[in-house]
Design a protein around this motif. Structure first.
Motif, mmCIF file in Angstrom:
data_model
loop_
_atom_site.group_PDB
_atom_site.id
_atom_site.type_symbol
_atom_site.label_atom_id
_atom_site.label_comp_id
_atom_site.label_asym_id
_atom_site.label_seq_id
_atom_site.Cartn_x
_atom_site.Cartn_y
_atom_site.Cartn_z
ATOM 1 N N ARG A 155 0.828 -1.243 0.099
ATOM 2 C CA ARG A 155 -0.057 0.141 0.080
ATOM 3 C C ARG A 155 0.874 1.324 0.082
ATOM 4 O O ARG A 155 1.960 1.282 0.677
ATOM 5 C CB ARG A 155 -0.987 -0.103 1.089
ATOM 6 N N LEU A 156 0.642 2.334 -0.898
ATOM 7 C CA LEU A 156 1.026 3.495 -0.750
ATOM 8 C C LEU A 156 0.484 4.498 0.356
ATOM 9 O O LEU A 156 -0.624 4.469 0.154
ATOM 10 C CB LEU A 156 0.985 4.028 -2.159
ATOM 11 N N GLY A 159 3.089 9.964 -1.088
ATOM 12 C CA GLY A 159 3.988 10.255 -2.333
ATOM 13 C C GLY A 159 2.993 10.795 -3.334
ATOM 14 O O GLY A 159 1.935 10.768 -3.504
ATOM 15 N N THR A 163 4.036 8.071 -8.098
ATOM 16 C CA THR A 163 4.938 6.933 -7.220
ATOM 17 C C THR A 163 4.410 5.663 -7.293
ATOM 18 O O THR A 163 3.210 5.250 -7.390
ATOM 19 C CB THR A 163 4.663 7.341 -5.817
ATOM 20 N N THR A 164 5.129 4.572 -7.499
ATOM 21 C CA THR A 164 5.333 3.137 -7.884
ATOM 22 C C THR A 164 5.917 2.418 -6.731
ATOM 23 O O THR A 164 6.575 2.731 -5.948
ATOM 24 C CB THR A 164 5.718 3.026 -9.243
ATOM 25 N N TYR A 165 5.201 1.084 -6.513
ATOM 26 C CA TYR A 165 6.073 0.094 -5.621
ATOM 27 C C TYR A 165 5.923 -1.000 -6.323
ATOM 28 O O TYR A 165 5.122 -1.149 -7.324
ATOM 29 C CB TYR A 165 5.126 0.174 -4.207
ATOM 30 N N ASP A 182 1.193 1.308 -10.116
ATOM 31 C CA ASP A 182 1.396 2.773 -9.978
ATOM 32 C C ASP A 182 -0.380 2.708 -9.660
ATOM 33 O O ASP A 182 -1.278 2.565 -10.190
ATOM 34 C CB ASP A 182 1.229 3.568 -11.539
ATOM 35 N N GLU A 183 -0.219 2.791 -8.168
ATOM 36 C CA GLU A 183 -1.705 2.731 -7.408
ATOM 37 C C GLU A 183 -2.699 3.541 -7.793
ATOM 38 O O GLU A 183 -3.898 3.253 -8.121
ATOM 39 C CB GLU A 183 -1.368 2.620 -5.838
ATOM 40 N N GLY A 253 10.284 0.268 -4.134
ATOM 41 C CA GLY A 253 9.573 1.411 -3.865
ATOM 42 C C GLY A 253 10.317 2.554 -4.506
ATOM 43 O O GLY A 253 11.418 2.749 -4.861
ATOM 44 N N SER A 261 8.503 9.506 -0.396
ATOM 45 C CA SER A 261 7.183 8.513 -0.332
ATOM 46 C C SER A 261 7.436 7.502 0.704
ATOM 47 O O SER A 261 8.414 7.455 1.156
ATOM 48 C CB SER A 261 7.303 7.711 -1.724
ATOM 49 N N PHE A 263 5.525 3.457 2.089
ATOM 50 C CA PHE A 263 4.816 2.299 1.940
ATOM 51 C C PHE A 263 4.583 1.428 2.915
ATOM 52 O O PHE A 263 5.337 1.478 3.915
ATOM 53 C CB PHE A 263 5.598 1.775 0.534
#
Length: 273
Positions: A155-156, A159, A163-165, A182-183, A253, A261, A263
């Motif tokens: 979960r983000l 950011g 922002t990606t993870y 990319d949430e 992340g 950011s 996470f």
């Protein structure tokens, strides 16, 4: 397999038999008639117990050969696959699994901590310039994985929109695959880092399975050159690529400066043959 057998067969059957024995014992103690009947019908009582046990055999066979805990998208792993990791980030084992603490890079600082049953990852910028960088943290206990199934809830927390993870796999010092999400944009993609450059293997794809502002379950199933991608218990993409055969697995992340950011990760699962 052993966990399933205990949870799904031995425990329920044990409970049923225990209750049956208690009831029969009480009846035997308090009922002379029942005691006389069981004495006269020992073969029948034995036959009933034998039929009951035989009736459980199909469940034992099924659990032994096929059954696994429910995984993303109905993934079924046969009996040769074993669970190597089931990390809920709530005990001392988590400290041994992950590189906790702080590390500093030119662009920013990475801080990985445990708290309230979650793995929290905070990335802060060391520059006011508009730039971005991916950070990675690996599973310390597994550095050479080929075929595998890895799953984690991510979960983000904070950011910018871009922002990606995600998760990386079959990683070495020179190369790795990276599945990123990319949430906020509800997209995912798969890339290969090799020889100092990125190569896109699965293009950025929009998926309504990705939920913005909430935890998303990421899963990757690796069998030889086949790579399957799961998001929130649904198969969303698959491809074949044999450029990397084995390596480490872990989390990724993205930091977008100057904002930074953070996470949150939970429920990491890893199975291998």
């Amino acid at each position: 397999m052993t966990d399933n057998l205990i949870a799904n067969f031995l425990i329920p059957v044990g409970v049923v038999l225990a209750v049956a024995l208690i009831v029969a014992g009480l009846a035997w103690i308090f009922s002379l008639r029942f005691r006389a009947w069981t004495a006269e019908n020992r073969r029948l009582v034995g036959l009933v117990l034998l039929v009951f046990l035989i009736a459980q055999l199909p469940f034992v066979i099924y659990l032994t050969l096929e059954a696994r805990p429910p995984l993303a998208g109905g993934v079924t792993l046969d009996s040769t696959w074993q669970k190597l990791l089931d990390d809920k980030f709530s005990n001392v084992d988590s400290q041994n699994n992950w590189e906790l603490g702080s590390t500093t890079h030119d662009v920013g600082e990475s801080q990985l901590t445990l708290g309230k049953g979650k793995l929290r990852w905070r990335l802060t910028c060391n520059t006011d310039a508009s730039t971005s960088m991916n950070f990675y943290t690996g599973l310390k206990t597994q550095n050479s994985l080929s075929d595998a199934y890895f799953q984690v809830d991510a979960r983000l927390l904070s950011g910018p929109e871009e922002t990606t993870y995600g998760v990386y796999f079959r990683g070495t010092a020179e190369a790795f695959y990276y599945l990123s999400i990319d949430e906020q944009g509800q997209t995912f993609r798969l890339d290969l880092w090799q020889q100092g450059k990125w190569t896109n293997l699965y293009p950025s794809t929009t998926s309504d399975k990705i939920v913005s502002g909430k935890s998303n379950r990421i899963g990757v199933l690796l069998r030889g050159s086949q790579i399957r991608i799961y998001i929130n218990d649904q198969l969303v993409g698959e491809l074949t690529n044999d450029q990397l055969v084995t390596g480490a697995i872990g989390l990724g992340g993205n930091i977008v400066c100057p904002a930074g950011s953070s996470f949150e990760f939970d429920n990491a699962l890893l199975y291998t043959p």
